[in-house]
Design a protein around this motif. Structure first.
Motif, mmCIF file in Angstrom:
data_model
loop_
_atom_site.group_PDB
_atom_site.id
_atom_site.type_symbol
_atom_site.label_atom_id
_atom_site.label_comp_id
_atom_site.label_asym_id
_atom_site.label_seq_id
_atom_site.Cartn_x
_atom_site.Cartn_y
_atom_site.Cartn_z
ATOM 1 N N TRP A 61 4.028 16.578 -8.000
ATOM 2 C CA TRP A 61 4.210 15.183 -8.441
ATOM 3 C C TRP A 61 2.888 14.654 -9.003
ATOM 4 C CZ3 TRP A 61 9.044 14.493 -8.846
ATOM 5 C CH2 TRP A 61 9.961 14.753 -7.832
ATOM 6 N N LYS A 62 2.956 14.120 -10.194
ATOM 7 C CA LYS A 62 1.742 13.549 -10.784
ATOM 8 C C LYS A 62 1.423 12.234 -10.078
ATOM 9 C CE LYS A 62 -0.235 11.956 -15.111
ATOM 10 N NZ LYS A 62 -0.078 11.860 -16.574
ATOM 11 N N PRO A 63 0.193 12.097 -9.561
ATOM 12 C CA PRO A 63 -0.149 10.874 -8.816
ATOM 13 C C PRO A 63 0.183 9.597 -9.605
ATOM 14 C CG PRO A 63 -1.890 12.485 -8.567
ATOM 15 C CD PRO A 63 -0.915 13.067 -9.570
ATOM 16 N N MET A 64 0.651 8.599 -8.880
ATOM 17 C CA MET A 64 1.089 7.347 -9.508
ATOM 18 C C MET A 64 -0.051 6.626 -10.217
ATOM 19 S SD MET A 64 4.268 7.069 -9.307
ATOM 20 C CE MET A 64 4.683 8.796 -9.185
ATOM 21 N N LEU A 121 0.862 -1.187 0.000
ATOM 22 C CA LEU A 121 0.000 0.000 0.000
ATOM 23 C C LEU A 121 0.896 1.233 0.000
ATOM 24 C CD1 LEU A 121 -2.627 -1.271 2.610
ATOM 25 C CD2 LEU A 121 -2.632 -1.554 0.115
ATOM 26 N N CYS A 122 0.830 2.010 -1.089
ATOM 27 C CA CYS A 122 1.825 3.063 -1.337
ATOM 28 C C CYS A 122 1.201 4.452 -1.441
ATOM 29 C CB CYS A 122 2.533 2.818 -2.667
ATOM 30 S SG CYS A 122 3.415 1.264 -2.791
ATOM 31 N N SER A 123 1.975 5.459 -1.017
ATOM 32 C CA SER A 123 1.605 6.850 -1.290
ATOM 33 C C SER A 123 1.355 6.989 -2.792
ATOM 34 C CB SER A 123 2.734 7.802 -0.907
ATOM 35 O OG SER A 123 2.825 7.946 0.486
ATOM 36 N N ASP A 124 0.297 7.710 -3.136
ATOM 37 C CA ASP A 124 -0.071 7.882 -4.547
ATOM 38 C C ASP A 124 0.614 9.109 -5.128
ATOM 39 O OD1 ASP A 124 -1.653 7.561 -6.957
ATOM 40 O OD2 ASP A 124 -2.858 9.254 -6.236
ATOM 41 N N MET A 125 0.574 10.207 -4.371
ATOM 42 C CA MET A 125 1.190 11.430 -4.866
ATOM 43 C C MET A 125 2.602 11.483 -4.327
ATOM 44 S SD MET A 125 -0.397 15.248 -4.980
ATOM 45 C CE MET A 125 0.063 15.790 -3.349
ATOM 46 N N THR A 126 3.556 11.073 -5.160
ATOM 47 C CA THR A 126 4.968 11.042 -4.775
ATOM 48 C C THR A 126 5.800 10.912 -6.032
ATOM 49 O OG1 THR A 126 6.639 9.957 -3.377
ATOM 50 C CG2 THR A 126 5.012 8.521 -4.422
ATOM 51 N N PHE A 127 7.114 10.877 -5.856
ATOM 52 C CA PHE A 127 8.043 10.632 -6.951
ATOM 53 C C PHE A 127 8.067 9.111 -7.198
ATOM 54 C CE2 PHE A 127 12.808 10.518 -8.072
ATOM 55 C CZ PHE A 127 12.550 10.692 -9.410
ATOM 56 N N ALA A 128 8.187 8.712 -8.448
ATOM 57 C CA ALA A 128 8.145 7.291 -8.810
ATOM 58 C C ALA A 128 9.185 6.452 -8.077
ATOM 59 C CB ALA A 128 8.332 7.139 -10.320
#
Ligand SMILES: *Cc1c(COP(=O)(O)O)cnc(C)c1O
Length: 376
Positions: A321-324, A83-90
């Protein structure tokens, strides 16, 4: 302006060169060495300040490498949900794929722009088998750690904390990067302190640190010859690069204070515009790595128009940051949100990162502020 005003780039002081010089004089240019050992000790003392717990640090060639090893330590393997942060750097989420795991993206909340504890709870209801949570502290603003940890503990999940952007930021007086079982910081060129490139893994678990060291040095078993029982990596930091880091660490607090002054000035001087600054909780002290603005909902001008107008004036800005879950490479991944509409997407469409370099003069920041005002 003739000189381009940049978002954030390295600020060197001189001590860096002394430590590098020492490495040269001793001809200790290889990976590993005294600068690496001392940088690790100094960092672990820094992040553990005021805590009874001791943290072990491992210097590595990048924050991305540190994240990869953190996921391995957390046991991520083929078919696992993370379960990962969505808005972050890839870089936060890519190593999950290296290990064959699948990212499920968790929306942001509005108070810090970081992972929403509510959405995380919802994700665990859907994926009770998830054993690892990957959380990033965006732009140096600490996430809602108490709530996130409550959810993680309730579901028995391991927290990997990506503090690549937030080194020196605190939540209730405690450093980010020390809340998760594994924490990661980055010394990439644009971060609050830099080694040109590099990262560190932080953990209170000495055995885990040693295991990561083993993987990072080609998984070489104890034998006279090269004996291998596992797949390894060449992830270590060089002794030269660690020297830069030791010099930079002496100036970390000063960098943080300068970033805060920049943020506070934007906040005051832009207050009459229909915008707000990236928010943070009163019980936290962000490192203000990047100052960001969010346009009010009814504003006609778009962040991209502002970006272009400022670019014409030789000012660098950058979209949020574009959401993942909006990235083509992750189009098959699930995305969980808990509000009426996804929050991260909304911040992405209305937000913009502003020049936050600590070498920016007051006149230069006034020029940036003026240029922003002219967009309205
Ligand atoms: C910079 C960054 C990383 C990666 O660090 P590198 O040292 O560049 O590999 C990871 N996560 C976030 C959120 C970052 O901003």
């Amino acid at each position: 302006m003739e000189k381009r005003i940049l978002l954030s780039y390295p600020t060197m002081h001189g001590e860096e060169m002394c430590f590098v010089q020492e490495a040269f004089e001793k001809n200790w240019i290889a990976p590993l060495g005294f600068n690496c050992d001392l940088f690790e000790e100094e960092m672990s003392a820094y992040i553990g300040r005021g805590q009874s717990q001791r943290y072990h640090a491992l210097s590595l060639c990048s924050g991305s490498a540190a994240l990869h090893l953190a996921y391995k330590l957390a046991g991520v393997t083929r078919g696992d949900i993370v379960l990962c942060s969505d808005m972050t750097f890839a870089a936060t989420v890519n190593p999950v794929s290296y290990e064959g795991g699948t990212q499920v993206y968790i929306d942001s909340e509005r108070e810090t722009w970081n992972m929403s504890p509510k959405a995380l709870e919802k994700a665990f209801e859907k994926y009770p088998q998830a054993k690892v949570v990957a959380l990033a502290h965006l732009y140096g603003t600490p996430a809602k750690m108490d709530e996130i940890l409550d959810v993680c503990n309730h579901y028995g999940a391991v927290l990997v904390e990506d503090a690549a952007e937030s080194l020196s930021a605190t939540y209730k007086g405690r450093q980010t990067g020390t809340f998760g079982k594994y924490g990661v910081v980055s010394f990439n060129g644009n971060k609050i302190i830099t080694t040109s490139g590099g990262g560190m893994l932080l953990t209170a678990d000495k055995a885990a640190r040693d295991k990561a060291f083993f993987w990072a040095t080609q998984a070489r078993e104890k034998a006279a010859w090269y004996e291998h029982e596992e797949i390894g990596y060449n992830y270590r930091m060089s002794n030269v690069v660690a020297g830069i880091g030791r010099g930079q660490l002496l100036h970390l607090e000063e960098h943080r204070a300068a970033k805060e002054r920049i943020y506070k000035r934007y906040e005051v001087e832009l207050k009459d515009l229909p915008i707000t600054m990236n928010p943070y909780l009163p019980e936290t002290k962000p490192n203000f790595w990047l100052s960001c603005m969010l346009l009010d909902e009814d504003v006609k001008v778009t962040p991209m128009e502002i970006l272009e107008k400022l670019n014409e004036k030789n000012i660098e800005t950058r979209p949020i940051w574009k959401p993942m879950h909006l990235q083509p490479v992750f189009k098959a991944n699930d995305f969980i949100y808990a509000e009426e509409k996804p929050v991260g997407e909304d911040i992405f469409t209305r937000g913009l990162c502003l020049p936050s370099d600590i070498k920016m003069t007051e006149d230069e920041q006034a020029y940036v502020i003026d240029a922003i005002k002219n967009c309205f």
